[in-house]
Enzyme design. Structure first.
Site, PDB file in Angstrom:
ATOM      1  N   SER A  55     -15.806  -5.762 -26.059  1.00 41.27           N
ATOM      2  CA  SER A  55     -15.867  -5.144 -27.386  1.00 41.27           C
ATOM      3  C   SER A  55     -15.218  -6.002 -28.463  1.00 41.27           C
ATOM      4  O   SER A  55     -15.454  -5.800 -29.635  1.00 41.27           O
ATOM      5  CB  SER A  55     -15.221  -3.755 -27.348  1.00 41.27           C
ATOM      6  OG  SER A  55     -13.825  -3.869 -27.245  1.00 41.27           O
ATOM      7  N   LYS A  63      -8.691  -2.606 -30.948  1.00 40.22           N
ATOM      8  CA  LYS A  63      -9.634  -2.745 -32.068  1.00 40.22           C
ATOM      9  C   LYS A  63      -8.911  -3.263 -33.312  1.00 40.22           C
ATOM     10  O   LYS A  63      -7.695  -3.227 -33.396  1.00 40.22           O
ATOM     11  CB  LYS A  63     -10.253  -1.369 -32.414  1.00 40.22           C
ATOM     12  CG  LYS A  63     -11.139  -0.767 -31.325  1.00 40.22           C
ATOM     13  CD  LYS A  63     -12.515  -1.373 -31.311  1.00 40.22           C
ATOM     14  CE  LYS A  63     -13.382  -0.714 -30.260  1.00 40.22           C
ATOM     15  NZ  LYS A  63     -12.836  -0.838 -28.898  1.00 40.22           N
TER      16      LYS A  63
END
Lengths: 197, 197
Positions: free
Chosen positions: B119, B156
């Site tokens: 990711s 993230k």
DNA sequence: ATTTTACTACGGAAAAAATACGGAGAATCG
DNA sequence: CGATTCTCCGTATTTTTTCCGTAGTAAAAT
């Protein structure tokens, strides 16, 4: 040389003790912790562990046991300079040292280079990253190597085809370098990467 | 050369004294602190510590003891587990330790996580990389953070907008997570990365 | 310059810790 | 089963650590 369960327990006790206290336990403390009735038992474990290389025993010194694992977790290697397409590695002159976790280093000698440019970005190697290089002159297909082509040093993936050498960047915008065998000199293999934000 | 318990206590006393006062204790002060009846005892410790390299003694000078700053260029931090979208950090149970160059670590406590998944690949963070995380609960816009959303831990980029929080992956295939302020708990800030090939 | 204070230099001695050595039961492996 | 290794014990010995006391030397204070 493998450890038995009990041997590992003894080693773990010593390692933990060192980590907690900053010095190793005495043999008597080991004896008491395991409930041995004789110091000889402890001696035996120490002997096994030392001859197996798991433990260092500074002979005849009090609390002179040192688990090999705690001894050296990192090593200093020279940061030789920058690497980027078109720029040779700079001189070793004021070579900084950088500390590297040993698990990255196998046998042989190593050095570090600071990556310049985006040519390997699709392999997760970004501008500014530190590449850990093992010094060697051979490589397998697909490995990331430091190679000298045309007096220029570069970091690329290495592929040896039947009649030529291909150096692949990891960047859609760039094309592979295709050259003859003897025009490509391998200077090292990338074994690790360190990045600081 | 290993330290015994008492030797370390003496060294710690000297080190602490220097830290507090800016100058070292006199030998007599050391003697009194440990209740020795003779200065010779103090002398002996000073001798052991100096020959072992733990202490510098500016000979014949008053308060001339100086603990040699043990140069630490790496530190051990716990490798707590894996991090990936959808999988919470696993228990600390058998937490391995990993050695990290100190230049990555500022103040505060740190831990490491093994990255699972792709990711963040466009930021050069790949599957299997070790992320070095500083433990904190706040973050600036654009920083890479460990965040807990909906009982799931994830790595993230953090962006705080006027009415919401956005957690951006670095992967074209994935969409940002957009949530309310209070539903997002920051667990740490990514300060470094280590990769082994 | 003299006194005071702090550091050095021994030598000695008790205590603590580490080794040497011999033996013996249990577990493992071919 | 036999051989080997692992595990453990006990005692004797050597080495190191720890502490003391006294005498001497260097630096600082008066």
């Amino acid at each position: 040389m493998a450890l038995t369960k009990k041997q590992k327990e003894v080693l773990d006790f010593i390692t933990g003790y060192v980590r907690e206290n900053g010095y190793s336990p005495t043999q008597k403390e080991i004896q008491e912790h395991f409930g041995f009735k004789s110091l000889g038992s402890v001696q035996d474990y120490i002997k096994y562990l030392t001859t197996g290389g798991y433990l260092n025993n500074d002979s005849h010194s009090v609390r002179g046991l040192m688990p090999s694992a705690v001894q050296q977790n990192s090593e200093e290697i020279p940061l030789l300079g920058n690497i980027a397409a078109g720029i040779p590695i700079e001189a070793i002159e004021n070579s900084d040292m950088i500390s590297v976790p040993v698990h990255m280093l196998g046998k042989g000698s190593h050095y570090a280079l600071k990556v310049k440019g985006e040519s390997m970005k699709d392999d997760g190697i970004l501008n500014g990253d530190i590449a850990i290089i093992k010094h060697q002159t051979q490589a397998e297909n697909g490995q990331i190597v430091v190679a000298v082509v045309d007096n220029e040093t570069t970091l690329k993936r290495y592929f040896k085809k039947s009649k030529q050498i291909e150096l692949h960047p990891a960047n859609e915008m760039m094309k592979p370098i295709i050259i003859k065998d003897k025009d490509c000199e391998i200077r090292g293999l990338m074994v690790g990467l360190i990045r600081t934000y």
